[in-house]
Motif scaffolding. Structure first.
Motif, PDB file in Angstrom:
ATOM      1  N   SER A  45      11.039   5.479   0.843  1.00 33.45           N
ATOM      2  CA  SER A  45      11.787   4.231   0.452  1.00 33.45           C
ATOM      3  C   SER A  45      12.235   3.670   1.666  1.00 33.45           C
ATOM      4  CB  SER A  45      12.793   4.559  -0.186  1.00 33.45           C
ATOM      5  OG  SER A  45      13.822   3.403  -0.264  1.00 33.45           O
ATOM      6  N   PHE A  46      11.943   2.527   2.226  1.00 35.44           N
ATOM      7  CA  PHE A  46      12.264   2.012   3.413  1.00 35.44           C
ATOM      8  C   PHE A  46      13.675   0.936   3.279  1.00 35.44           C
ATOM      9  CE2 PHE A  46       8.845   2.315   6.573  1.00 35.44           C
ATOM     10  CZ  PHE A  46       7.894   3.053   5.650  1.00 35.44           C
ATOM     11  N   ASP A  47      14.317   1.385   2.058  1.00 34.97           N
ATOM     12  CA  ASP A  47      15.470   0.585   1.764  1.00 34.97           C
ATOM     13  C   ASP A  47      16.710   0.757   2.869  1.00 34.97           C
ATOM     14  OD1 ASP A  47      14.404  -0.930  -0.367  1.00 34.97           O
ATOM     15  OD2 ASP A  47      15.659   0.469  -1.945  1.00 34.97           O
ATOM     16  N   LEU A  98       1.158  -7.660   2.763  1.00 33.29           N
ATOM     17  CA  LEU A  98       1.314  -6.352   2.219  1.00 33.29           C
ATOM     18  C   LEU A  98       2.198  -5.685   3.069  1.00 33.29           C
ATOM     19  CD1 LEU A  98      -2.282  -5.322   1.008  1.00 33.29           C
ATOM     20  CD2 LEU A  98      -0.501  -6.076  -0.319  1.00 33.29           C
ATOM     21  N   GLY A  99       3.311  -4.906   2.611  1.00 32.98           N
ATOM     22  CA  GLY A  99       4.419  -4.480   3.447  1.00 32.98           C
ATOM     23  C   GLY A  99       4.551  -4.915   4.746  1.00 32.98           C
ATOM     24  N   ASP A 100       5.339  -6.378   4.492  1.00 28.16           N
ATOM     25  CA  ASP A 100       5.429  -7.131   5.755  1.00 28.16           C
ATOM     26  C   ASP A 100       7.116  -6.843   6.364  1.00 28.16           C
ATOM     27  OD1 ASP A 100       4.791  -9.171   7.927  1.00 28.16           O
ATOM     28  OD2 ASP A 100       6.178 -10.497   6.854  1.00 28.16           O
ATOM     29  N   GLY A 101       7.719  -5.828   5.393  1.00 25.60           N
ATOM     30  CA  GLY A 101       9.028  -5.600   6.017  1.00 25.60           C
ATOM     31  C   GLY A 101       9.929  -6.500   5.747  1.00 25.60           C
ATOM     32  N   ASP A 102      10.731  -6.979   6.877  1.00 21.35           N
ATOM     33  CA  ASP A 102      11.636  -7.846   6.814  1.00 21.35           C
ATOM     34  C   ASP A 102      11.126  -9.355   6.938  1.00 21.35           C
ATOM     35  OD1 ASP A 102      11.161  -8.097   9.611  1.00 21.35           O
ATOM     36  OD2 ASP A 102      13.017  -6.984  10.353  1.00 21.35           O
ATOM     37  N   ALA A 141      15.030  -3.933  -0.530  1.00 17.54           N
ATOM     38  CA  ALA A 141      15.796  -4.286   0.526  1.00 17.54           C
ATOM     39  C   ALA A 141      14.991  -5.259   1.416  1.00 17.54           C
ATOM     40  CB  ALA A 141      16.338  -3.269   0.940  1.00 17.54           C
ATOM     41  N   MET A 142      13.717  -4.798   1.801  1.00 12.09           N
ATOM     42  CA  MET A 142      12.842  -5.383   2.578  1.00 12.09           C
ATOM     43  C   MET A 142      12.534  -6.725   2.152  1.00 12.09           C
ATOM     44  SD  MET A 142      12.202  -3.882   5.757  1.00 12.09           S
ATOM     45  CE  MET A 142      11.719  -2.108   6.574  1.00 12.09           C
ATOM     46  N   LEU A 143      12.243  -6.898   0.803  1.00 15.10           N
ATOM     47  CA  LEU A 143      11.619  -7.956   0.131  1.00 15.10           C
ATOM     48  C   LEU A 143      12.885  -9.069   0.154  1.00 15.10           C
ATOM     49  CD1 LEU A 143       9.530  -6.935  -2.903  1.00 15.10           C
ATOM     50  CD2 LEU A 143       8.786  -8.282  -0.809  1.00 15.10           C
ATOM     51  N   ALA A 194       1.306  -1.462  -3.437  1.00 20.80           N
ATOM     52  CA  ALA A 194       0.193  -2.370  -2.844  1.00 20.80           C
ATOM     53  C   ALA A 194      -1.219  -1.653  -3.454  1.00 20.80           C
ATOM     54  CB  ALA A 194       0.167  -2.614  -1.530  1.00 20.80           C
ATOM     55  N   LEU A 195      -1.188  -0.324  -3.954  1.00 26.50           N
ATOM     56  CA  LEU A 195      -2.171   0.297  -4.152  1.00 26.50           C
ATOM     57  C   LEU A 195      -2.488  -0.077  -5.784  1.00 26.50           C
ATOM     58  CD1 LEU A 195      -1.315   2.102  -1.685  1.00 26.50           C
ATOM     59  CD2 LEU A 195      -2.528   3.830  -2.934  1.00 26.50           C
ATOM     60  N   THR A 196      -1.538  -0.339  -6.555  1.00 24.33           N
ATOM     61  CA  THR A 196      -1.835  -0.414  -7.942  1.00 24.33           C
ATOM     62  C   THR A 196      -1.520  -1.812  -8.438  1.00 24.33           C
ATOM     63  OG1 THR A 196       0.140   0.570  -8.085  1.00 24.33           O
ATOM     64  CG2 THR A 196      -1.891   1.838  -8.411  1.00 24.33           C
ATOM     65  N   HIS A 249       0.384  -5.650   8.882  1.00 24.67           N
ATOM     66  CA  HIS A 249       0.771  -5.227  10.147  1.00 24.67           C
ATOM     67  C   HIS A 249       1.630  -3.865   9.881  1.00 24.67           C
ATOM     68  CE1 HIS A 249      -0.062  -9.137  12.143  1.00 24.67           C
ATOM     69  NE2 HIS A 249       0.809  -9.763  11.390  1.00 24.67           N
ATOM     70  N   PHE A 250       1.074  -3.025  10.723  1.00 18.78           N
ATOM     71  CA  PHE A 250       1.810  -1.865  10.767  1.00 18.78           C
ATOM     72  C   PHE A 250       2.149  -1.150   9.357  1.00 18.78           C
ATOM     73  CE2 PHE A 250       2.567  -4.221  14.585  1.00 18.78           C
ATOM     74  CZ  PHE A 250       1.924  -3.419  15.538  1.00 18.78           C
ATOM     75  N   PHE A 251       1.266  -1.512   8.666  1.00 15.02           N
ATOM     76  CA  PHE A 251       1.297  -0.923   7.168  1.00 15.02           C
ATOM     77  C   PHE A 251       0.371  -0.179   6.554  1.00 15.02           C
ATOM     78  CE2 PHE A 251      -0.284  -1.531   2.766  1.00 15.02           C
ATOM     79  CZ  PHE A 251       0.600  -1.096   1.993  1.00 15.02           C
ATOM     80  N   LEU A 252      -0.823   0.062   7.240  1.00 18.76           N
ATOM     81  CA  LEU A 252      -2.143   0.674   6.775  1.00 18.76           C
ATOM     82  C   LEU A 252      -1.673   2.066   7.446  1.00 18.76           C
ATOM     83  CD1 LEU A 252      -5.206  -1.398   7.289  1.00 18.76           C
ATOM     84  CD2 LEU A 252      -3.823  -1.315   5.056  1.00 18.76           C
ATOM     85  N   ASP A 253      -1.034   2.370   8.556  1.00 16.19           N
ATOM     86  CA  ASP A 253      -0.492   3.551   8.860  1.00 16.19           C
ATOM     87  C   ASP A 253       0.472   4.190   8.178  1.00 16.19           C
ATOM     88  OD1 ASP A 253       1.507   1.975   9.664  1.00 16.19           O
ATOM     89  OD2 ASP A 253       1.180   1.951  11.882  1.00 16.19           O
ATOM     90  N   CYS A 254       0.988   3.919   6.870  1.00 15.93           N
ATOM     91  CA  CYS A 254       1.888   4.251   6.262  1.00 15.93           C
ATOM     92  C   CYS A 254       0.908   5.115   5.185  1.00 15.93           C
ATOM     93  CB  CYS A 254       2.787   3.328   5.321  1.00 15.93           C
ATOM     94  SG  CYS A 254       3.822   2.579   6.477  1.00 15.93           S
ATOM     95  N   LEU A 255      -0.407   4.828   4.994  1.00 18.35           N
ATOM     96  CA  LEU A 255      -1.129   5.508   4.035  1.00 18.35           C
ATOM     97  C   LEU A 255      -1.904   6.588   4.586  1.00 18.35           C
ATOM     98  CD1 LEU A 255      -2.502   1.946   2.534  1.00 18.35           C
ATOM     99  CD2 LEU A 255      -0.618   3.252   1.918  1.00 18.35           C
TER     100      LEU A 255
HETATM  101  C1  LIG Z   1       6.341   0.517   8.680  1.00 14.25           C
HETATM  102  S1  LIG Z   1       7.116  -0.715   7.645  1.00 14.25           S
HETATM  103  C2  LIG Z   1       6.014  -2.254   8.542  1.00 14.25           C
HETATM  104  C3  LIG Z   1       6.919  -3.266   8.265  1.00 14.25           C
HETATM  105  C4  LIG Z   1       6.160  -4.834   8.794  1.00 14.25           C
HETATM  106  N1  LIG Z   1       4.979  -5.118   8.423  1.00 14.25           N
HETATM  107  C5  LIG Z   1       5.906  -4.547  10.544  1.00 14.25           C
HETATM  108  O1  LIG Z   1       5.045  -5.084  11.129  1.00 14.25           O
HETATM  109  O2  LIG Z   1       6.700  -4.019  10.968  1.00 14.25           O
HETATM  110  C6  LIG Z   1       5.956  -0.523   6.182  1.00 14.25           C
HETATM  111  C7  LIG Z   1       6.399  -1.397   5.074  1.00 14.25           C
HETATM  112  O3  LIG Z   1       5.492  -1.126   4.300  1.00 14.25           O
HETATM  113  C8  LIG Z   1       6.286  -1.011   2.773  1.00 14.25           C
HETATM  114  N2  LIG Z   1       5.489  -0.104   1.889  1.00 14.25           N
HETATM  115  C9  LIG Z   1       5.117   1.326   2.535  1.00 14.25           C
HETATM  116  N3  LIG Z   1       4.219   1.844   1.203  1.00 14.25           N
HETATM  117  C10 LIG Z   1       4.095   0.622   0.528  1.00 14.25           C
HETATM  118  C11 LIG Z   1       3.187   0.734  -0.576  1.00 14.25           C
HETATM  119  N4  LIG Z   1       2.400   1.709  -0.922  1.00 14.25           N
HETATM  120  N5  LIG Z   1       3.046  -0.528  -1.144  1.00 14.25           N
HETATM  121  C12 LIG Z   1       3.750  -1.516  -0.723  1.00 14.25           C
HETATM  122  N6  LIG Z   1       4.809  -1.392   0.361  1.00 14.25           N
HETATM  123  C13 LIG Z   1       4.699  -0.518   1.071  1.00 14.25           C
HETATM  124  C14 LIG Z   1       7.543  -0.434   3.403  1.00 14.25           C
HETATM  125  O4  LIG Z   1       8.744  -0.746   2.425  1.00 14.25           O
HETATM  126  C15 LIG Z   1       7.833  -0.984   4.475  1.00 14.25           C
HETATM  127  O5  LIG Z   1       8.645  -2.530   4.407  1.00 14.25           O
END
Ligand SMILES: C[S@@+](CC[C@H](N)C(=O)[O-])C[C@H]1O[C@@H](n2cnc3c(N)ncnc32)[C@H](O)[C@@H]1O
Length: 219
Positions: free
Chosen positions: A6-8, A46-50, A74-76, A101-103, A116-122
């Motif tokens: 959770s990124f809240d 996808l996952g644009d954060g703030d 919180a990010m949204l 985002a996967l489902t 942006h900096f989202f795929l590296d969360c997966l």
């Molecule tokens: C590391 S932050 C990147 C934020 C922003 N895109 C940036 O450029 O800094 C990852 C974002 O992806 C969201 N996130 C992580 N896993 C997710 C998922 N499976 N589906 C949707 N959002 C996800 C997080 O809540 C967070 O807002």
């Protein structure tokens, strides 16, 4: 401790944490290809954060409609507020979805996807699930903008590995993110019919931003 990441908790300080660690480098990466996105009409973000990127995109492309997907409410919330301030009529052009985002159900066709900096969360398997989920919603010639950390070859290899490890550790503590290494997005994107058409790197290759284009095999 939550089971899912959770990124809240870090939604508000995220921007300042980023500035303190890497200055404006991530911001430069996000915005580098923005001038190439001004003809797009339907975006999946996808996952644009703030929402710093999306607010700028909606501001500069006044005909774009966007779906923004994020698991963090919180990010949204910050994203919606920022888009409203920066872009005229953002509320009529932006739909937010608090979802994985996967489902999540998708309302394509999209001519733009931004990660942006989202795929590296997966993890690698989750990244492949995500790409297979999105690919059928892409229109012909759709663009996919990817920014991510990268481990370069040469002198920067070891410092980059140490930095990326430290960042994953920090995110594990702060958000419960379980991912521990950078996934490879290039192979699954190519397999799904996308071709890399432009690439820019910063900080000696530690950060990359890439523009990919979709072409259906059935053309
Ligand atoms: C590391 S932050 C990147 C934020 C922003 N895109 C940036 O450029 O800094 C990852 C974002 O992806 C969201 N996130 C992580 N896993 C997710 C998922 N499976 N589906 C949707 N959002 C996800 C997080 O809540 C967070 O807002």
């Amino acid at each position: 401790m939550p089971t899912h990441p959770s990124f809240d908790l870090i939604a508000r300080p995220y921007r300042w944490m980023e500035c303190l660690t890497l200055g404006r480098s991530l911001e430069h990466c996000r915005l580098h290809f923005l001038p190439n996105l001004l003809q797009q009409r339907r975006a999946l973000i996808l996952g644009d954060g703030d929402g710093r990127f999306l607010a700028e995109l909606l501001n500069q492309n006044s005909r774009l409609r966007a779906d923004a997907v994020d698991t963090s409410g919180a990010m949204l919330h910050l994203l919606s507020q920022r888009c409203e301030v920066r872009a005229p009529n953002a509320s009529t052009r932006l739909t937010t979805h608090q979802a994985n985002a996967l489902t999540c159900p998708l309302d394509g066709p999209y001519d733009l996807v931004v990660t942006h900096f989202f795929l590296d969360c997966l993890t690698q398997p989750d990244l492949e699930i995500l790409i297979n989920h999105i690919a059928p919603t892409l229109s012909q010639d759709a663009l996919w903008l990817v920014s991510d950390f990268h481990i370069p070859n040469g002198l920067m290899r070891l410092p980059a590995k140490i930095l990326v490890r430290s960042l994953y550790l920090a995110f594990r503590i702060l958000t419960n993110l379980r991912t521990t290494k950078l996934p490879n997005h290039a192979s699954p994107l190519q397999k799904a019919g996308l071709t890399q058409i432009a690439r820019q790197h910063r900080l000696a290759g530690l950060l990359v931003t890439e523009l990919w284009q979709f072409q259906s095999a059935a053309r």
